[in-house]
Write a protein that holds these residues in place. Structure first.
Motif, PDB file in Angstrom:
ATOM      1  N   MET A  77       0.826  -1.205   0.000  1.00  0.00           N
ATOM      2  CA  MET A  77       0.000   0.000   0.000  1.00  0.00           C
ATOM      3  C   MET A  77       0.863   1.259   0.000  1.00  0.00           C
ATOM      4  O   MET A  77       0.575   2.226  -0.713  1.00  0.00           O
ATOM      5  CB  MET A  77      -0.924   0.004   1.219  1.00  0.00           C
ATOM      6  N   ASN A  78       1.933   1.264   0.798  1.00  0.00           N
ATOM      7  CA  ASN A  78       2.813   2.429   0.843  1.00  0.00           C
ATOM      8  C   ASN A  78       3.506   2.663  -0.488  1.00  0.00           C
ATOM      9  O   ASN A  78       3.591   3.802  -0.964  1.00  0.00           O
ATOM     10  CB  ASN A  78       3.849   2.263   1.960  1.00  0.00           C
TER      11      ASN A  78
ATOM     12  N   SER B 206       0.828   4.069  -2.777  1.00  0.00           N
ATOM     13  CA  SER B 206       0.349   5.385  -2.364  1.00  0.00           C
ATOM     14  C   SER B 206       1.366   6.486  -2.633  1.00  0.00           C
ATOM     15  O   SER B 206       1.011   7.606  -3.019  1.00  0.00           O
ATOM     16  CB  SER B 206      -0.007   5.358  -0.866  1.00  0.00           C
ATOM     17  N   HIS B 207       2.640   6.179  -2.449  1.00  0.00           N
ATOM     18  CA  HIS B 207       3.692   7.180  -2.658  1.00  0.00           C
ATOM     19  C   HIS B 207       4.076   7.331  -4.127  1.00  0.00           C
ATOM     20  O   HIS B 207       4.853   8.240  -4.463  1.00  0.00           O
ATOM     21  CB  HIS B 207       4.932   6.814  -1.841  1.00  0.00           C
TER      22      HIS B 207
ATOM     23  N   ILE C 245      -9.510  10.760  -0.169  1.00  0.00           N
ATOM     24  CA  ILE C 245      -9.294   9.316  -0.120  1.00  0.00           C
ATOM     25  C   ILE C 245     -10.250   8.791   0.932  1.00  0.00           C
ATOM     26  O   ILE C 245     -10.310   9.305   2.051  1.00  0.00           O
ATOM     27  CB  ILE C 245      -7.846   8.968   0.275  1.00  0.00           C
TER      28      ILE C 245
ATOM     29  N   TRP D 128      -1.970   6.093   3.635  1.00  0.00           N
ATOM     30  CA  TRP D 128      -2.619   7.209   2.944  1.00  0.00           C
ATOM     31  C   TRP D 128      -2.442   8.536   3.687  1.00  0.00           C
ATOM     32  O   TRP D 128      -2.730   9.597   3.132  1.00  0.00           O
ATOM     33  CB  TRP D 128      -4.112   6.925   2.787  1.00  0.00           C
TER      34      TRP D 128
ATOM     35  N   TRP E  99      -0.871  12.008   2.449  1.00  0.00           N
ATOM     36  CA  TRP E  99      -1.585  12.865   1.509  1.00  0.00           C
ATOM     37  C   TRP E  99      -2.260  14.048   2.203  1.00  0.00           C
ATOM     38  O   TRP E  99      -2.585  15.059   1.565  1.00  0.00           O
ATOM     39  CB  TRP E  99      -2.620  12.051   0.727  1.00  0.00           C
TER      40      TRP E  99
ATOM     41  N   SER F 187     -10.456   3.029  -0.867  1.00  0.00           N
ATOM     42  CA  SER F 187      -9.582   1.904  -0.523  1.00  0.00           C
ATOM     43  C   SER F 187     -10.231   1.130   0.618  1.00  0.00           C
ATOM     44  O   SER F 187     -10.270   1.606   1.761  1.00  0.00           O
ATOM     45  CB  SER F 187      -8.201   2.409  -0.113  1.00  0.00           C
TER      46      SER F 187
END
Length: 400
Positions: free
Chosen positions: A100-101, A104-105, A115, A129, A132, A168
């Motif tokens: 996920m990281n 997301s990045h 989000i 998240w 953000w 998500s």
């Protein structure tokens, strides 16, 4: 290296499920009801790893049956069968948070957008998240509600605000076991121009997920839950559409094509899913995971899911007979393998932590989440284990 290579050990098909618990040594000493948390190793995975280690001792990285490309192809093949996707859309990582990281990045989200994640979502689908919020993007939560339909109503209200860039969510809530209709969720996201991202840890191997019908941009999940894999191994899925122009923010030794040739340094990146595999991997975990997937495939992935529901049904009937109420009572027609016990007909007797401690003293492993006593069985649970749980729950209720 002229010695004949070994072959993968076979696994019986089990025309019925009687005796399958013998392949789960943990069930001899206890009743493991936390398969949505962590899963102890099967004797079949131990056998497979022993074969691999014997080969590795003789051949090193030149093991004839367990080369990295071979095992990777097998793992991807099994996972693509489960998810109904192309094997090239699958990558192997360490855990959900990492996947996920990385994702997301590596993406772009316009300022002023939102989000959206589930209320009381697992941290692996929240923390990645949060960065953000310093970039003009809001992180919000959609209420789960008491039933799957109530959730869909809440989701629609949020999407109608027309500022949700990414939704998500977990298709199965980790605390309550509630299952969401992902085909409806996907259609709602499409209609409002929202990307759908999935934390699949509580879903993959537990409920049917068909990525040929559900439009998912990205998905990450742990191997050590319903897929019976090792701790410290995870999987990502990135759709072909999302892959177009995608480039991971991180670059490692294995990020580029022909990565085994170290010079000259390369700028050409591997396809998107493989970019997540940054460098040297823990290959022992790959063998363990391969064995678990091969075992589940031999039994039949959909058949395994139905068995999970069947065993959960046995537990549910037993719990109702003892006077307990469950979260799933509010959605009886939705199949789930996670049983969240919410109360008892005598409320004074429903003390989740006390029940959990009593069961643990008697070798029965459960979890407490959001004030609920959670049970999550798998194929290693047979009727005798359900009866053992019943006996010790009865002894708890009688002593109060």
């Amino acid at each position: 290296m002229s010695e004949s290579p070994s072959v993968f050990p076979p696994f019986p098909k089990f025309s019925n499920w009687k005796g399958i618990s013998e392949y789960f040594p943990v069930q001899k000493e206890s009743v493991w009801l936390n398969y949505c948390g962590t899963t102890p190793i099967s004797s079949y995975a131990i056998q497979m790893m022993n074969v691999y280690l014997e080969e590795y001792a003789k051949f090193g990285i030149f093991t004839p049956n367990f080369s990295e490309p071979t095992i990777k192809k097998e793992i991807r093949g099994y996972l693509s069968e489960i998810l109904h996707c192309d094997p090239t859309e699958i990558g192997i990582v360490h855990n959900t948070s990492e996947g996920m990281n990385f994702y997301s990045h590596s993406i772009q989200i316009p300022k002023g957008k939102r989000i959206l994640v589930l209320e009381n979502e697992y941290p692996s689908n929240v923390y990645p998240w949060e960065h953000w919020q310093n970039k003009g993007v809001t992180l919000g939560f959609v209420k789960v509600g008491n039933t799957p339909n109530e959730f869909l109503e809440n989701l629609k209200l949020e999407l109608e605000k027309k500022d949700v860039f990414i939704l998500s969510i977990s298709p199965v809530h980790w605390c309550t076991g509630v299952v969401f209709d992902m085909e409806v969720v996907s259609k709602l996201c499409e209609s409002f121009g929202t990307k759908l991202v999935i934390d699949g840890s509580q879903a993959v191997g537990h409920i049917p997920l068909d990525f040929s019908k559900i439009k998912v941009a990205f998905c990450a999940f742990a191997a050590w839950k319903w897929l019976l894999g090792p701790l410290g191994l995870g999987v990502i899925y990135i759709s072909k559409e999302e892959s177009k122009g995608f480039q991971l923010v991180f670059k490692g030794q294995a990020s580029v094509v022909n990565d085994s040739n170290y010079f000259p340094y390369r700028d050409e990146w591997k396809p998107a899913a493989e970019q997540f595999e940054q460098s040297t991997i823990n290959f022992n975990d790959w063998i363990y995971f391969f064995a678990s997937l091969k075992m589940l495939s031999t039994l039949g992935f959909s058949r395994v899911q139905e068995r999970i529901y069947e065993v959960a049904g046995m537990l549910k009937d037993m719990l109702h007979g003892l006077g307990f109420t469950l979260e799933s009572d509010a959605f009886p027609d939705v199949k789930t393998g996670i049983l969240a016990i919410t109360n008892h007909k005598d409320p004074k007797k429903f003390q989740p932590e006390a029940i959990q401690a009593h069961l643990k003293q008697n070798g029965i492993i459960t979890a407490v989440r959001l004030g609920r006593l959670r049970m999550a069985p798998h194929i290693g649970i047979e009727e005798e284990h359900v009866n053992r749980v019943k006996t010790h729950l009865q002894s708890y209720l009688e002593k109060l």
